[in-house]
Enzyme design. Structure first.
Site, PDB file in Angstrom:
ATOM      1  N   CYS A 160       0.801  -1.232   0.000  1.00  0.00           N
ATOM      2  CA  CYS A 160       0.000   0.000   0.000  1.00  0.00           C
ATOM      3  C   CYS A 160       0.832   1.279   0.000  1.00  0.00           C
ATOM      4  O   CYS A 160       0.272   2.376  -0.030  1.00  0.00           O
ATOM      5  CB  CYS A 160      -0.964  -0.014   1.180  1.00  0.00           C
ATOM      6  SG  CYS A 160      -1.997  -1.492   1.198  1.00  0.00           S
ATOM      7  N   HIS A 293      -2.625   7.978   6.593  1.00  0.00           N
ATOM      8  CA  HIS A 293      -2.914   6.687   5.956  1.00  0.00           C
ATOM      9  C   HIS A 293      -4.275   6.195   6.422  1.00  0.00           C
ATOM     10  O   HIS A 293      -5.109   5.804   5.601  1.00  0.00           O
ATOM     11  CB  HIS A 293      -1.809   5.686   6.298  1.00  0.00           C
ATOM     12  CG  HIS A 293      -1.914   4.394   5.558  1.00  0.00           C
ATOM     13  ND1 HIS A 293      -1.942   4.324   4.177  1.00  0.00           N
ATOM     14  CD2 HIS A 293      -1.998   3.114   6.009  1.00  0.00           C
ATOM     15  CE1 HIS A 293      -2.049   3.052   3.810  1.00  0.00           C
ATOM     16  NE2 HIS A 293      -2.086   2.299   4.896  1.00  0.00           N
ATOM     17  N   HIS A 330      -9.845   2.041   0.663  1.00  0.00           N
ATOM     18  CA  HIS A 330      -8.386   1.874   0.608  1.00  0.00           C
ATOM     19  C   HIS A 330      -8.038   1.330  -0.766  1.00  0.00           C
ATOM     20  O   HIS A 330      -8.372   0.189  -1.105  1.00  0.00           O
ATOM     21  CB  HIS A 330      -7.930   0.923   1.704  1.00  0.00           C
ATOM     22  CG  HIS A 330      -6.447   0.811   1.819  1.00  0.00           C
ATOM     23  ND1 HIS A 330      -5.568   1.499   0.997  1.00  0.00           N
ATOM     24  CD2 HIS A 330      -5.666   0.079   2.664  1.00  0.00           C
ATOM     25  CE1 HIS A 330      -4.335   1.200   1.327  1.00  0.00           C
ATOM     26  NE2 HIS A 330      -4.363   0.335   2.340  1.00  0.00           N
TER      27      HIS A 330
END
Length: 402
Positions: A160, A293, A330
């Protein structure tokens, strides 16, 4: 960093669950309008059970928009990437003789096509031309051919943090004198593999994700693509253009703690943010907003919060922060790029975007995100992207002053 050495951002392109280009993404952020919906396009047993940040455009429609034949072997991740990359480079002459590179990030790669056609491969030749699309680098080569980029082409896949690392590598290559310009970013579409994987880890929520909330219980996945054009500031000036913003700092670290979890004190996140500030030559107090994040998983938000407390000293000293993943989901490898675009938008329009679905601070932290969209005086924005394997990256963007 002297002005000629600064890394200017001269173009941006984005597509996500909240918009098909940069301006529509910005409108949704400004209106606090999220794109988290029940699964509609993906064939999965979770279709009526899990929520995702899905882009409501079919592959055929995407192919038509980017000008590729519908029967050619372009996976969804690549089609999304082409749309965003073409927007990013629309006003830039990539054939002007400048050394230009493409650094694209992905984790899904061509997995969506493999899932769809794997059994079919064994029975008929109809879809076998998709077999080469499975590796992550294949789509990058297709994007490079469409853009006419040949000087440097590579793919990054670090979970990620992938797109953030692509952006960082582009900046470092420009500063090292290896490139004059870099098209950098990432793309990931939704796939059964990723949804099943995160669900099996028991970090997929049964509702809407709640970043930095005491009662957070997991993430929503999303799909997106975003690209930025980085150039030497002198090159931008030579073309009589004004930069959208500057990439002034970046950092990457790994806390080597666990395959999928961050350390409780956020060591990797702390080191990445610290390095980004050092590269930019800035004190922590210069940061006006953090695009966190913030995946809304119990582990991530606690670790990231601890890292922010370590960087800024106290809860009161932490600048305004929010996670925009409650808007888009996400988006995995694309997260660092789509959130880089959001960070530049924050600087351009002097505003902070809302952390949706928040109700109660994490007891162990006592920090509260920005829960409504608001105007703010911003000179520097920090954007965090953390991935499995301990890959932690932070990017620091600075306002392009008049």
């Amino acid at each position: 960093m002297s002005v000629p050495d600064r890394i200017a951002i001269s173009g941006m392109g984005a597509i996500s669950a909240i918009g098909e280009d940069v301006s529509s993404n910005h409108r949704s952020l400004r209106a606090s309008h999220h794109g988290i919906v029940p699964i509609r396009q993906l064939d999965t047993p979770h279709r009526d059970k899990l929520l995702v940040g899905e882009i409501a455009i079919s592959n055929d429609q995407l192919a038509e928009r980017v000008g590729v034949a519908g029967d050619d072997a372009y996976t969804r991740s690549t089609l999304l990437a082409l749309l965003a990359a073409k927007e990013a480079t629309a006003a830039i002459d990539l054939s002007d003789g400048s050394r230009t590179g493409l650094i694209s990030a992905t984790t899904v790669g061509g997995m969506d096509a493999t899932e769809r056609y794997y059994e079919d491969y064994l029975a008929t030749e109809t879809h076998r031309h998709f077999i080469p699309t499975h590796p992550c680098g294949y789509g990058t080569e297709q994007i490079a051919r469409h853009l006419g980029i040949t000087d440097y082409v590579t793919t990054i896949s670090t979970a990620c943090s992938s797109a953030a690392n692509a952006i960082m590598l582009g900046a470092r290559m420009i500063k090292a004198g290896l490139l004059d310009r870099a098209v950098v970013g990432g793309t990931d579409c939704l796939s059964r593999f990723t949804i099943n994987g995160f669900n099996s880890l028991m970090i997929y929520t049964d509702g809407h994700c709640r970043p930095f909330d005491e009662h957070r219980n997991g993430l929503n996945l999303g799909e997106a693509a975003a690209y930025l054009v980085l150039e030497r500031a002198a090159l931008v000036a030579r073309h009589s253009k004004a930069p959208l913003a500057y990439l002034s700092g970046y950092g990457h670290a790994n806390d080597a703690f666990h395959q999928t979890a961050s350390s409780d004190n956020g060591e990797g996140a702390y080191l990445a943010m610290k390095q980004a500030l050092e590269v930019a030559g800035l004190d922590a107090g210069a940061v006006g907003y953090i695009n966190a994040h913030g995946t809304a998983t119990p582990n991530n938000d606690l670790a990231e919060g601890q890292a922010m407390l370590r960087i800024f000293g106290t809860a009161e000293a932490i600048p305004m922060f929010s996670s925009t993943k409650a808007f888009t989901g996400h988006t995995l490898a694309a997260a660092g790029a789509i959130e880089a675009v959001f960070s530049v938008l924050a600087l351009q329009h002097q505003e902070v975007f809302a952390n949706l679905n928040f109700s109660e601070p994490i007891a162990a932290l006592g920090i509260v995100p920005q829960t409504t969209q608001r105007h703010a005086t911003l000179n520097h924005v920090l954007s965090n992207s953390f991935g499995f394997g301990g890959n932690c990256s932070s990017l620091l963007f600075s306002k392009a002053h008049d």
